[in-house]
Enzyme design. Structure first.
Site, PDB file in Angstrom:
ATOM      1  CG  MET A  32       0.503  -1.116  -3.208  1.00 38.80           C
ATOM      2  SD  MET A  32      -0.741  -1.126  -4.319  1.00 38.80           S
ATOM      3  CE  MET A  32      -1.589   0.583  -3.795  1.00 38.80           C
ATOM      4  CG  LEU A  35       8.469   2.132   1.031  1.00 39.28           C
ATOM      5  CD1 LEU A  35       9.710   1.429   1.696  1.00 39.28           C
ATOM      6  CD2 LEU A  35       7.030   1.505   1.147  1.00 39.28           C
ATOM      7  CG  HIS A  39       4.634   2.650   3.577  1.00 36.53           C
ATOM      8  ND1 HIS A  39       4.596   3.766   2.750  1.00 36.53           N
ATOM      9  CD2 HIS A  39       3.628   1.825   2.935  1.00 36.53           C
ATOM     10  CE1 HIS A  39       3.871   3.743   1.792  1.00 36.53           C
ATOM     11  NE2 HIS A  39       3.175   2.535   2.006  1.00 36.53           N
ATOM     12  CD  GLN A  63      -4.210  -3.465  -3.954  1.00 35.81           C
ATOM     13  OE1 GLN A  63      -3.542  -4.396  -3.651  1.00 35.81           O
ATOM     14  NE2 GLN A  63      -4.101  -2.391  -3.248  1.00 35.81           N
ATOM     15  CG  ASP A 152      -5.019   1.386   3.317  1.00 36.51           C
ATOM     16  OD1 ASP A 152      -5.661   2.136   2.174  1.00 36.51           O
ATOM     17  OD2 ASP A 152      -3.814   1.804   3.586  1.00 36.51           O
TER      18      ASP A 152
HETATM   19  P1  AMP Z   1       0.198   0.842   0.752  1.00 36.38           P
HETATM   20  O1  AMP Z   1       1.676   0.917  -0.037  1.00 36.38           O
HETATM   21  O2  AMP Z   1      -0.385   2.326   0.436  1.00 36.38           O
HETATM   22  O3  AMP Z   1      -0.527  -0.228   0.172  1.00 36.38           O
HETATM   23  O4  AMP Z   1       0.471   0.770   2.314  1.00 36.38           O
HETATM   24  C1  AMP Z   1       0.957  -0.293   2.891  1.00 36.38           C
HETATM   25  C2  AMP Z   1       0.625  -0.268   4.279  1.00 36.38           C
HETATM   26  O5  AMP Z   1       1.029   0.783   4.768  1.00 36.38           O
HETATM   27  C3  AMP Z   1      -0.679  -0.556   4.205  1.00 36.38           C
HETATM   28  O6  AMP Z   1      -0.893  -1.461   5.524  1.00 36.38           O
HETATM   29  C4  AMP Z   1      -1.123   1.030   4.966  1.00 36.38           C
HETATM   30  O7  AMP Z   1      -2.442   0.832   5.477  1.00 36.38           O
HETATM   31  C5  AMP Z   1      -0.224   1.389   5.700  1.00 36.38           C
HETATM   32  N1  AMP Z   1      -0.196   2.763   5.594  1.00 36.38           N
HETATM   33  C6  AMP Z   1      -0.332   3.744   4.791  1.00 36.38           C
HETATM   34  N2  AMP Z   1      -0.444   4.865   4.917  1.00 36.38           N
HETATM   35  C7  AMP Z   1      -0.219   4.846   6.503  1.00 36.38           C
HETATM   36  C8  AMP Z   1      -0.031   5.814   7.283  1.00 36.38           C
HETATM   37  N3  AMP Z   1      -0.113   7.130   7.047  1.00 36.38           N
HETATM   38  N4  AMP Z   1       0.074   5.381   8.647  1.00 36.38           N
HETATM   39  C9  AMP Z   1       0.260   4.147   8.942  1.00 36.38           C
HETATM   40  N5  AMP Z   1       0.192   3.148   8.057  1.00 36.38           N
HETATM   41  C10 AMP Z   1      -0.153   3.424   6.824  1.00 36.38           C
END
Ligand code: AMP
Length: 298
Positions: A32, A35, A39, A63, A152
């Site tokens: 989303m 970054l 990410h 969502q 997540d």
């Molecule tokens: P989001 O942009 O929050 O939807 O996250 C995108 C992807 O990055 C999802 O698969 C998250 O689980 C992963 N993600 C978010 N925070 C972390 C983190 N601290 N360490 C590893 N992966 C992450």
């Protein structure tokens, strides 16, 4: 080595054309945006495993609940694109909500049991939105592998179920959570915290670690594990626990009885108006990519 340029697509046709130009094993990292290093760790893993890496940046309205933070969710497209270019990403897809859900849109993907407890219980409709958008992204990108974060954990479990049940021909990879120095899980939402709240936010990892140590010392009673987390959280006045959980890591069902199977301990905590989530897999030795990928969601 020659520097290739990153392609940015904001239409379905543009994305399909960019995808058609990629050879070999292609990895997808859905995000989303806003970054951070968490990410980028997914991108790095995809780079290590695949011939080409694609990233989507899409704040998926489907969502978010009506009283959630869709409108104030952090955005930094120029910063994101610069970071992805530097990370060696091949294609970035930046659709608008209207492109993903045009007028007349009426198809939804519902994963059932594994999406029901934990976040699914507190955020009605959340995983329907996640499963729907990710199914669309899989159809658009046709990746051979897709990378998600342990942060997540239930999302990863739900999406593993989706891939299996809908026969998507791709490999799911679940990567461990990247943390700040005090243990706080990296998250775009951490940007909401003021300095005092940011200090308080370290309590989530301290609570998880306390339960993890208790488990390592032989404690298997899920009530005691939950109570340990709550005790630590309650010592931080700025933290308002929404839930703490000790669940079977494969089914994500809340445990009533001691179990020798892997356990997912997790929590959602409000600090001011910011809702933070975090988790650990027990035993603690399972918090690595291979075990997370094998165990979470079964
Ligand atoms: P989001 O942009 O929050 O939807 O996250 C995108 C992807 O990055 C999802 O698969 C998250 O689980 C992963 N993600 C978010 N925070 C972390 C983190 N601290 N360490 C590893 N992966 C992450």
């Amino acid at each position: 080595m020659g520097q290739k340029t990153m392609q940015i697509a904001d239409t379905v046709e543009g994305l399909r054309a960019a995808r058609a130009g990629l050879k070999g094993r292609v990895g997808l990292v859905p995000t989303m945006g806003a970054l951070h290093a968490g990410h980028l760790s997914l991108v790095e893993q995809a780079r290590a495993d695949c011939d080409a890496v694609m990233v989507s940046i899409f704040i998926n309205p489907a969502q978010f609940g009506p009283n959630e933070d869709l409108n104030r969710y952090p955005r930094d497209l120029p910063g994101d694109l610069a970071a992805l270019e530097k990370a060696g990403v091949d294609v970035v897809f930046t659709p608008t909500p209207d492109l993903m859900y045009p007028p007349g849109y009426q198809t939804w993907v519902d994963v059932t049991d594994v999406a029901r407890g934990l976040e699914g219980e507190r955020r009605p409709g959340h995983f329907r939105g996640v499963a729907t958008v990710v199914a669309k992204l899989f159809n658009l990108f046709q990746p051979q592998a897709a990378y998600f974060g342990q942060k997540d954990a239930q999302q990863a479990a739900v999406l593993k179920r989706l891939v299996c049940d809908l026969n998507f021909p791709l490999e799911m990879v679940i990567c461990p959570t990247l943390r700040e120095a005090d243990g706080l899980a990296m998250s775009s939402r951490n940007a909401y915290l003021n300095p005092e709240q940011r200090r308080a936010a370290g309590v989530l990892y301290r609570a998880l670690s306390a339960a993890g140590e208790f488990y390592a010392a032989g404690q298997r009673d899920p009530n005691r594990l939950r109570a340990t987390m709550l005790d630590v959280l309650r010592a931080e006045p700025l933290a308002e626990p929404e839930y703490v959980s000790a669940a079977d890591a494969r089914s994500l069902r809340e445990l009533d009885e001691p179990s020798d199977e892997p356990v997912l301990i997790s929590m959602a905590v409000r600090i001011g108006t910011t809702r933070l989530i975090d988790n650990l897999l027990l035993p603690l030795t399972l918090n690595n990519r291979a075990d997370l990928t094998a165990v979470l969601g079964g």
